[in-house]
Design a protein around this motif. Sequence first.
Motif, PDB file in Angstrom:
ATOM      1  N   GLN A 137       0.907  -1.313   0.010  1.00 37.54           N
ATOM      2  CA  GLN A 137       0.138  -0.005   0.159  1.00 37.54           C
ATOM      3  C   GLN A 137       0.839   1.363   0.135  1.00 37.54           C
ATOM      4  N   GLN A 138       2.033   1.256   0.615  1.00 39.43           N
ATOM      5  CA  GLN A 138       3.027   2.281   0.784  1.00 39.43           C
ATOM      6  C   GLN A 138       3.445   2.698  -0.619  1.00 39.43           C
ATOM      7  N   ALA A 139       3.966   1.501  -1.195  1.00 40.94           N
ATOM      8  CA  ALA A 139       4.901   1.470  -2.472  1.00 40.94           C
ATOM      9  C   ALA A 139       3.877   1.766  -3.700  1.00 40.94           C
ATOM     10  N   TYR A 140       2.783   1.354  -3.493  1.00 41.56           N
ATOM     11  CA  TYR A 140       2.042   1.382  -4.720  1.00 41.56           C
ATOM     12  C   TYR A 140       0.751   2.457  -4.346  1.00 41.56           C
ATOM     13  N   PRO A 141       0.701   3.867  -4.236  1.00 44.50           N
ATOM     14  CA  PRO A 141      -0.404   4.355  -3.779  1.00 44.50           C
ATOM     15  C   PRO A 141      -1.555   4.639  -4.671  1.00 44.50           C
ATOM     16  N   GLU A 142      -1.304   4.735  -5.942  1.00 47.80           N
ATOM     17  CA  GLU A 142      -2.451   4.734  -6.940  1.00 47.80           C
ATOM     18  C   GLU A 142      -3.298   3.491  -6.963  1.00 47.80           C
ATOM     19  N   PRO A 143      -4.593   3.827  -6.963  1.00 44.43           N
ATOM     20  CA  PRO A 143      -5.728   2.448  -6.938  1.00 44.43           C
ATOM     21  C   PRO A 143      -5.248   1.297  -7.915  1.00 44.43           C
ATOM     22  N   ALA A 144      -5.223   1.779  -9.306  1.00 45.27           N
ATOM     23  CA  ALA A 144      -5.115   0.843 -10.281  1.00 45.27           C
ATOM     24  C   ALA A 144      -3.698   0.003  -9.967  1.00 45.27           C
ATOM     25  N   GLU A 145      -2.528   0.590  -9.714  1.00 44.29           N
ATOM     26  CA  GLU A 145      -1.290  -0.082  -9.732  1.00 44.29           C
ATOM     27  C   GLU A 145      -1.402  -0.870  -8.295  1.00 44.29           C
ATOM     28  N   ARG A 146      -2.047  -0.184  -7.318  1.00 50.18           N
ATOM     29  CA  ARG A 146      -2.101  -1.105  -5.956  1.00 50.18           C
ATOM     30  C   ARG A 146      -2.964  -2.348  -6.413  1.00 50.18           C
ATOM     31  N   MET A 326      -2.558 -17.686 -10.574  1.00 54.41           N
ATOM     32  CA  MET A 326      -1.796 -16.662 -10.867  1.00 54.41           C
ATOM     33  C   MET A 326      -2.672 -15.934 -12.041  1.00 54.41           C
ATOM     34  N   PHE A 327      -3.211 -16.516 -13.093  1.00 55.94           N
ATOM     35  CA  PHE A 327      -3.904 -15.988 -14.137  1.00 55.94           C
ATOM     36  C   PHE A 327      -4.953 -14.972 -13.743  1.00 55.94           C
ATOM     37  N   ALA A 328      -5.622 -15.752 -12.503  1.00 56.79           N
ATOM     38  CA  ALA A 328      -6.810 -15.016 -12.071  1.00 56.79           C
ATOM     39  C   ALA A 328      -6.532 -13.684 -11.225  1.00 56.79           C
ATOM     40  N   SER A 329      -5.529 -13.769 -10.405  1.00 60.03           N
ATOM     41  CA  SER A 329      -5.174 -12.633  -9.778  1.00 60.03           C
ATOM     42  C   SER A 329      -4.657 -11.575 -10.694  1.00 60.03           C
ATOM     43  N   VAL A 330      -3.780 -11.776 -11.738  1.00 61.59           N
ATOM     44  CA  VAL A 330      -3.344 -10.716 -12.669  1.00 61.59           C
ATOM     45  C   VAL A 330      -4.447 -10.102 -13.423  1.00 61.59           C
ATOM     46  N   GLY A 333      -6.773  -7.718 -11.076  1.00 57.94           N
ATOM     47  CA  GLY A 333      -5.891  -6.754 -10.742  1.00 57.94           C
ATOM     48  C   GLY A 333      -6.019  -5.778 -12.064  1.00 57.94           C
ATOM     49  N   ARG A 334      -6.038  -6.244 -13.027  1.00 58.20           N
ATOM     50  CA  ARG A 334      -6.109  -5.325 -14.425  1.00 58.20           C
ATOM     51  C   ARG A 334      -7.567  -4.861 -14.691  1.00 58.20           C
ATOM     52  N   LEU A 335      -8.557  -5.778 -14.464  1.00 51.77           N
ATOM     53  CA  LEU A 335      -9.942  -5.553 -14.617  1.00 51.77           C
ATOM     54  C   LEU A 335     -10.511  -4.592 -13.404  1.00 51.77           C
ATOM     55  N   ARG A 337      -9.828  -1.870 -12.292  1.00 51.67           N
ATOM     56  CA  ARG A 337      -9.930  -0.114 -12.617  1.00 51.67           C
ATOM     57  C   ARG A 337     -10.983   0.199 -13.510  1.00 51.67           C
ATOM     58  N   ARG A 338     -11.338  -0.755 -14.171  1.00 53.87           N
ATOM     59  CA  ARG A 338     -12.660  -0.644 -15.323  1.00 53.87           C
ATOM     60  C   ARG A 338     -13.832  -1.123 -14.371  1.00 53.87           C
ATOM     61  N   THR A 339     -13.856  -2.091 -13.667  1.00 51.84           N
ATOM     62  CA  THR A 339     -15.168  -2.583 -13.176  1.00 51.84           C
ATOM     63  C   THR A 339     -15.500  -2.300 -11.751  1.00 51.84           C
ATOM     64  N   GLY A 340     -14.436  -1.744 -10.931  1.00 56.38           N
ATOM     65  CA  GLY A 340     -14.245  -1.718  -9.392  1.00 56.38           C
ATOM     66  C   GLY A 340     -14.303  -3.177  -8.965  1.00 56.38           C
ATOM     67  N   HIS A 341     -14.246  -3.347  -7.617  1.00 54.75           N
ATOM     68  CA  HIS A 341     -14.086  -4.675  -7.135  1.00 54.75           C
ATOM     69  C   HIS A 341     -15.041  -5.447  -6.766  1.00 54.75           C
ATOM     70  N   ARG A 342     -16.267  -5.017  -6.626  1.00 49.22           N
ATOM     71  CA  ARG A 342     -17.600  -5.701  -6.135  1.00 49.22           C
ATOM     72  C   ARG A 342     -17.761  -6.642  -7.158  1.00 49.22           C
ATOM     73  N   PRO A 343     -18.146  -6.503  -8.580  1.00 49.03           N
ATOM     74  CA  PRO A 343     -18.500  -7.490  -9.470  1.00 49.03           C
ATOM     75  C   PRO A 343     -17.415  -8.686  -9.684  1.00 49.03           C
ATOM     76  N   LEU A 344     -16.061  -8.203  -9.342  1.00 45.24           N
ATOM     77  CA  LEU A 344     -15.348  -9.284  -9.428  1.00 45.24           C
ATOM     78  C   LEU A 344     -15.204 -10.214  -8.392  1.00 45.24           C
ATOM     79  N   VAL A 345     -15.454  -9.887  -7.189  1.00 44.09           N
ATOM     80  CA  VAL A 345     -15.633 -10.843  -6.008  1.00 44.09           C
ATOM     81  C   VAL A 345     -16.757 -11.566  -5.960  1.00 44.09           C
ATOM     82  N   ILE A 346     -18.011 -11.007  -6.691  1.00 42.29           N
ATOM     83  CA  ILE A 346     -19.187 -11.881  -6.725  1.00 42.29           C
ATOM     84  C   ILE A 346     -18.812 -12.722  -7.984  1.00 42.29           C
TER      85      ILE A 346
END
Length: 470
Positions: A137-146, A326-330, A333-335, A337-346
Motif C-alpha cells: 500500500q505504501q509502495a503503490y499509492p495509486e488505486p490501479a497499480e495497487r 496466477m492468471f486469475a489474480s493478474v 488486478g487489471r479489470l 480499474r474498469r469494473t471496481g472490485h464488487r463484480p469481480l468478488v461476486i
Amino acid sequence: MVPAGSPQADRQKGPAGSGRQVAPLLAVCAGYFMVILDVTVINVAVPVVGRELSASLTGIQWITDGYTLVFAGLLLTGGALGDRLGNRRIFCTGVVVFTLASAGCGLAGSTGTLIAARLLEGLGAALIVPGSLALLQQAYPEPAERSRAFGLWGSMAGIAASAGPLLGGLLVTTVGWRWVFFINLPVGCACLLLTLRRVAVSPRRTDRPLDWPAQCALVTAVALLTAVLNEAGRRGWADPLILIGAGLCVLAAAAFVLRERLARSPVLPLRLLRSRPMSGAAAIGLLFNFAFYGMIFTASLYFQHYRGLSALRTGIALFPAVAMTMFASVLSGRLARRTGHRPLVITGMTLGAAGLAGWAAAGADPHYFLLVGPMMAAGFGTSFALTGATSTVMSAAPENYSGTASALFNTTRQIGSAAGVALGGSLLTTTAGFATGLRTSMAIGAAAYVTAAVLAVLCIPRKEPRHLTD
C-alpha cells in the motif's frame, strides 16, 4: 504530459514498470510465498520426518500444527508492532527470524528441536504477513497499480498452498526432507536484500503504546480457536478437551472486547469493525479460505488415500487449481480499474461455488477429468476475488492502521483455513464413507462461496471505500 523517466512516470507504470517499482512487489511476494508454502509443504514430508527422527504421533502433530498456531495467534500483534515501529522494520525482522528458523528446522536432529524451530518460524511469519500488505500500500499509492500489486500478492497464496504438495514431494523424493526448509534460505536472503535496498522506510507511530493485556487476550483467543479447529478433526467435536478449549476461547474473546472498549489506544479499534467494507471483506476472506483450503486438504487425502496416488502424483493432480491462481489474480488486478472490485468478488465466489457444487454432484467415484473443471473453477474464483477483498480492507482502513487492517484480514483467512481443514477431516472420518464425506465437504464449501457472494453484494462498495478517519 509527464516527462519520461520522471518519478511520476515510473509510478504510472505500476508494478509492471521500472525495476525500482517492481522491487517492492518482488520482495513482499517472496516473503509471503515462504510463509504460505510452509503451511502446506510440510504435509508431504511429515511421514518421512517421523520415521527419521523417531517422532511420536503427538510430535508429528506439533510439527505441522505448531507453526499454524503461532502464526495465526500472533498476526494481530505483528500488525500492531508494524504500525508502531514501522512496517518495513517489522517485516525485515520477520524475514530474518523466519530464515534462521528454517535453517534450524533443516538442521534439527530431534523432534523437540524441530518443533521449537517450527514455532519460531510461526513467529517470523506473523511478523512478515501484516507488513507485506502495508508495504505494498505504501509502495503503490495509486488505486490501479495497487490493485495489480495486491492481485500478484494474492496469487502467491494460491500458488504456494497448492504447489506445496508437489514441491514437497519432489524435494523429499530427490534430495531429502531437510530441503523442504533449506529452500527458504536463498529466498529469505534475497527478500531481505531487496527490502532493505528498494523499499522505503515506513513511518512509525511511537506515540501509540502497545496494549499488552489486550494482546495477550487476543493471542489466547486466536491460538485456542486454531487449536480447537485443528484438533476437532482428530478428536471429534464432542471431545471434552475440544469443548473446554472452545469455552476458554469464548472467554478470552470476551476479555479482549471488554479491554478494547476501555483502552485508550486499542490494538484493534472496534470502530474499524463497524465499517461494512472492512468487516464484510474480512468475513469474505474467511469464507473463501474455508472453502478453498478445505477443498485442497480433502482432495489431497482423496487422491493419496482413496485413489492410492503418491505424494508427487497428488501434487500433479492438484496442479490445475494452481495453474489458475496466477492468471486469475493478474486478470482481476487489471479489470478492477474498469469494473471496481464488487463484480469481480461476486463473479469469483460464484465460480468457486459452481466448481465445488460440480465436484459434489460428480458421483462417488468420478473420473479424474471430471474433477479438473471444478478444481480450476475453485482456484480461479478464489484468486479472482482475493484482490478485491484485499483492496477493500486496506482502502477502508486509516493509513496509520494499515498493519492492523492487514493482520485482521489475514487472521480471519487463517481461521477460515483451519476451519475448512478441520471440518473436512472430521467429515472424512465420521460419515458413512470416504466418498460421502468428501462430497459433503465440497457441498459445504460451495455454500460458503455462495454466502461470500451475498456478502460481497451487501458490503463491498461500487467504488473504492474512503479511508476511515483516525
